[in-house]
Design an enzyme around this catalytic site. Structure first.
Site, PDB file in Angstrom:
ATOM      1  N   ASP A 268       0.841  -1.196   0.000  1.00  0.00           N
ATOM      2  CA  ASP A 268       0.000   0.000   0.000  1.00  0.00           C
ATOM      3  C   ASP A 268       0.876   1.246   0.000  1.00  0.00           C
ATOM      4  O   ASP A 268       1.397   1.652   1.040  1.00  0.00           O
ATOM      5  CB  ASP A 268      -0.918  -0.011   1.234  1.00  0.00           C
ATOM      6  N   LYS A 275       1.511   8.064   0.366  1.00  0.00           N
ATOM      7  CA  LYS A 275       1.917   8.133   1.771  1.00  0.00           C
ATOM      8  C   LYS A 275       3.311   8.750   1.881  1.00  0.00           C
ATOM      9  O   LYS A 275       4.139   8.548   0.995  1.00  0.00           O
ATOM     10  CB  LYS A 275       2.016   6.709   2.358  1.00  0.00           C
ATOM     11  N   GLU A 347      -8.051   2.564   0.380  1.00  0.00           N
ATOM     12  CA  GLU A 347      -8.288   1.524  -0.618  1.00  0.00           C
ATOM     13  C   GLU A 347      -8.841   0.243  -0.014  1.00  0.00           C
ATOM     14  O   GLU A 347      -9.531  -0.525  -0.689  1.00  0.00           O
ATOM     15  CB  GLU A 347      -6.984   1.228  -1.375  1.00  0.00           C
ATOM     16  N   ARG A 349     -11.177  -0.393   2.220  1.00  0.00           N
ATOM     17  CA  ARG A 349     -12.648  -0.498   2.267  1.00  0.00           C
ATOM     18  C   ARG A 349     -13.215  -0.735   0.869  1.00  0.00           C
ATOM     19  O   ARG A 349     -14.267  -1.332   0.723  1.00  0.00           O
ATOM     20  CB  ARG A 349     -13.222   0.761   2.928  1.00  0.00           C
TER      21      ARG A 349
HETATM   22  N1  BES Z   1      -3.290   0.278   5.257  1.00  0.00           N
HETATM   23  C1  BES Z   1      -3.666   1.556   5.734  1.00  0.00           C
HETATM   24  C2  BES Z   1      -3.936   1.548   7.249  1.00  0.00           C
HETATM   25  C3  BES Z   1      -2.760   1.279   8.152  1.00  0.00           C
HETATM   26  C4  BES Z   1      -1.963   2.303   8.601  1.00  0.00           C
HETATM   27  C5  BES Z   1      -2.503  -0.008   8.594  1.00  0.00           C
HETATM   28  C6  BES Z   1      -0.905   2.048   9.456  1.00  0.00           C
HETATM   29  C7  BES Z   1      -1.445  -0.271   9.445  1.00  0.00           C
HETATM   30  C8  BES Z   1      -0.653   0.771   9.885  1.00  0.00           C
HETATM   31  C9  BES Z   1      -4.936   2.029   5.030  1.00  0.00           C
HETATM   32  O1  BES Z   1      -5.064   1.616   3.714  1.00  0.00           O
HETATM   33  C10 BES Z   1      -4.901   3.524   5.013  1.00  0.00           C
HETATM   34  O2  BES Z   1      -4.035   4.057   4.389  1.00  0.00           O
HETATM   35  N2  BES Z   1      -5.849   4.148   5.712  1.00  0.00           N
HETATM   36  C11 BES Z   1      -5.937   5.568   5.757  1.00  0.00           C
HETATM   37  C12 BES Z   1      -7.353   5.960   5.460  1.00  0.00           C
HETATM   38  C13 BES Z   1      -7.560   7.445   5.317  1.00  0.00           C
HETATM   39  C14 BES Z   1      -6.928   7.914   4.030  1.00  0.00           C
HETATM   40  C15 BES Z   1      -9.043   7.739   5.322  1.00  0.00           C
HETATM   41  C16 BES Z   1      -5.551   6.016   7.176  1.00  0.00           C
HETATM   42  O3  BES Z   1      -5.977   5.389   8.129  1.00  0.00           O
HETATM   43  O4  BES Z   1      -4.809   6.970   7.271  1.00  0.00           O
HETATM   44 ZN    ZN Z   2      -4.139  -0.161   3.204  1.00  0.00          ZN
HETATM   45 MN    MN Z   3      -4.128   2.896   2.323  1.00  0.00          MN
END
Ligand code: BES
Ligand code: ZN
Ligand code: MN
Length: 497
Positions: A268, A275, A347, A349
């Site tokens: 990801d 990110k 992504e 969800r």
């Molecule tokens: N895979 C990430 C969530 C994550 C972050 C898992 C750190 C483990 C450690 C997920 O896909 C994500 O990026 N979520 C975002 C959502 C936001 C953009 C609404 C998040 O939580 O920042």
């Molecule tokens: Zn993710």
């Molecule tokens: Mn993500």
């Protein structure tokens, strides 16, 4: 590689390491086995207890070298904490710490009838801790010393069917947990969605009652899975919807079909909503939910549990390419609902939306999805608990109970219709993220709720406990994947069987 379990009376078997659980107060040495060992060592254990060298805190270990007095060249005294507060978690941690301090091909554990925990539970916890503690994340190192790789755990006790069953089950589930750790630790250049599918296929071929299918891009589009497809389209590595079906040899008589749904983003990057480098570091582990679903389903099959199961894992990469999906895109999910993309990093969800729909279509009555879904869940709960959301109290409580008993802990969080307005879109049925910097795990759960269909559904956000930056100090003592969810799934399925 499988660890074998044996049960033998102390003294009947040779071991590289003899492990002795030591409860506080350490001055009061208990257990017939420990007294015999102490005698053979000329009272050395008792003396170490008196001088304060022997400590009994959970995870504290003392390694002794013997010179022919015992049929084990090393003895490890493994602290398990206060006797009256002893539980499986303490024994599991003690065993893991011991095999880390004194790695060995064969470890023998003395069971102690006088401890306030049934010997079956002692056996299960010591086996589990030994297998989990012996896990080595350094699979990709060039020079690995295989001599001290754990091959055998011996339990020092009278043999009995109950003891053997408990120990075998613990070994099986812990080994599947370690396999899920391997999957999460595998680098993303190696573990692509196609490779994960091949892994699941191999798993299915090992079990008579497990069947495998995988859907590629054409089939995913044909089914109208526009949300999953959009996330996948940025990568040159093709997505796979991995499907494992387990039809038990004997039925429980119940019509319940367990639906296990996993997020498997093999990497990801965030996509175009990229990110920062620091946040990207652990993102090979963003497939940990899917890995747990695959290995958990394997555990259900290997245990022969009487519960029909359908596992659906959405595997793809979330990266940037000429076809990458974009903020502003409006997607059509398989259930017909439209989604405005606000942030391509939300992504998980999206891929789960279509995987949930597919699990229902295939007849799942009780659905559980497992995903590293939001960073905020990790901020909230740290490395120990996952967050649990459910649309049905009984189902939620069943999942929570299984989580607690298994050691893959989960804590309830709320679903509420008034969270829904934060994912309202001006253009589509909903949006995939809110601009609000609040409640992101609950908003993500509310989003999934739209795709959970009719019937019981629960969602586990395992962002915290799924992938560790450092030792957790218990039986998860190395960085990387924890296999979180495998033990929980095995326990949950057993509760339905
Ligand atoms: N895979 C990430 C969530 C994550 C972050 C898992 C750190 C483990 C450690 C997920 O896909 C994500 O990026 N979520 C975002 C959502 C936001 C953009 C609404 C998040 O939580 O920042
Ligand atoms: Zn993710
Ligand atoms: Mn993500």
């Amino acid at each position: 590689m499988a660890v074998s379990i044996e049960i033998a009376l102390p003294g009947q078997l040779e071991a590289d390491v003899l492990g002795i659980p030591v409860a506080e107060p350490v001055e009061r040495l208990t257990g017939d086995g420990a007294h015999i060992v102490d005698e053979k060592l000329g009272g050395r254990l008792q003396r170490l207890a008196q001088t304060g060298d022997l400590r009994g805190g959970v995870g504290e270990t003392l390694v002794l070298y013997t010179e022919g007095e015992l049929r084990a060249p090393r003895v490890v005294l493994a602290g398990v904490g206060p006797r009256d507060r002893l539980d499986a978690d303490a024994l599991c941690t003690a065993a893991a710490a011991s095999v880390q301090e004194a790695p060995a091909g064969t470890v023998m554990w003395l069971l102690d009838e006088s401890l306030p925990l049934r010997v079956e539970e002692q056996a299960a916890a010591l086996v589990e801790g030994s297998v989990l503690g012996a896990y080595d994340p350094g699979r990709w190192k060039t020079d690995r010393d295989e001599r001290q790789r754990l091959r055998r755990v011996v339990l020092g006790h009278f043999d009995s069917d109950g003891l053997r069953a408990a120990a075998d089950r613990a070994a099986l589930v812990a080994e599947r947990t370690n396999r899920a750790r391997d999957l999460a630790n595998a680098p993303p250049n190696e573990l692509t969605p196609v490779l994960l599918a091949e892994h699941a296929e191999r798993l299915a071929s090992e079990h008579e009652h497990l069947t495998f299918a995988a859907l590629g891009p054409a089939k995913i589009d044909e089914l109208g899975m526009g949300a999953f497809s959009a996330v996948a389209q940025g990568s040159a590595n093709e997505p796979r919807l991995i499907v494992l079906r387990y039809d038990p040899p004997r039925s429980s008589g119940s019509d319940a079909v367990l639906g296990l749904v996993g997020k498997a983003i093999t990497f990801d990057s965030g996509g175009l909503s990229i990110k920062p480098a620091k946040s990207m570091e652990g993102m090979k582990g963003d497939m940990a939910g899917g890995g747990a679903v695959i290995e958990g389903t394997g555990a259900i099959a290997a245990l022969g549990l009487a519960v029909r199961t359908i596992a659906v894992v959405a595997a793809c990469e979330n990266v940037i390419g000429p076809k990458a999906y974009k903020p502003g895109d409006i997607l059509r999910a398989a259930n017909g609902k439209s989604i405005e993309v606000i942030n391509t990093d939300a992504e998980g969800r999206l891929v789960l939306a279509d995987a949930l729909w597919y699990a229902r279509r295939e007849g799942a009555t009780h659905v559980l999805d497992v995903a590293t879904l939001t960073g905020a869940m990790e901020l909230a709960l740290g490395d120990l608990y996952g967050g649990l959301f459910a649309n049905d109290d009984d189902w939620g409580e069943r999942v929570r109970g299984a989580a607690e008993r298994s050691g893959d802990r989960a804590w309830p969080f709320p679903l509420h219709p008034r969270y829904r307005r934060y994912i309202d879109s001006a253009f589509a049925d909903m949006k995939n993220a809110s601009t609000l910097r609040q409640g992101s795990p609950a908003l993500a759960a509310e989003f999934l709720h739209e795709f959970a269909g009719d019937g019981a559904w629960a969602h586990l956000d395992m962002s915290g406990p799924g992938f560790l930056e450092r030792s957790r100090g218990d039986y998860m003592r190395v960085p990387g994947g924890t296999g979180w969810g495998v033990r929980l799934i095995a326990e949950l399925a057993a509760s339905l069987a």
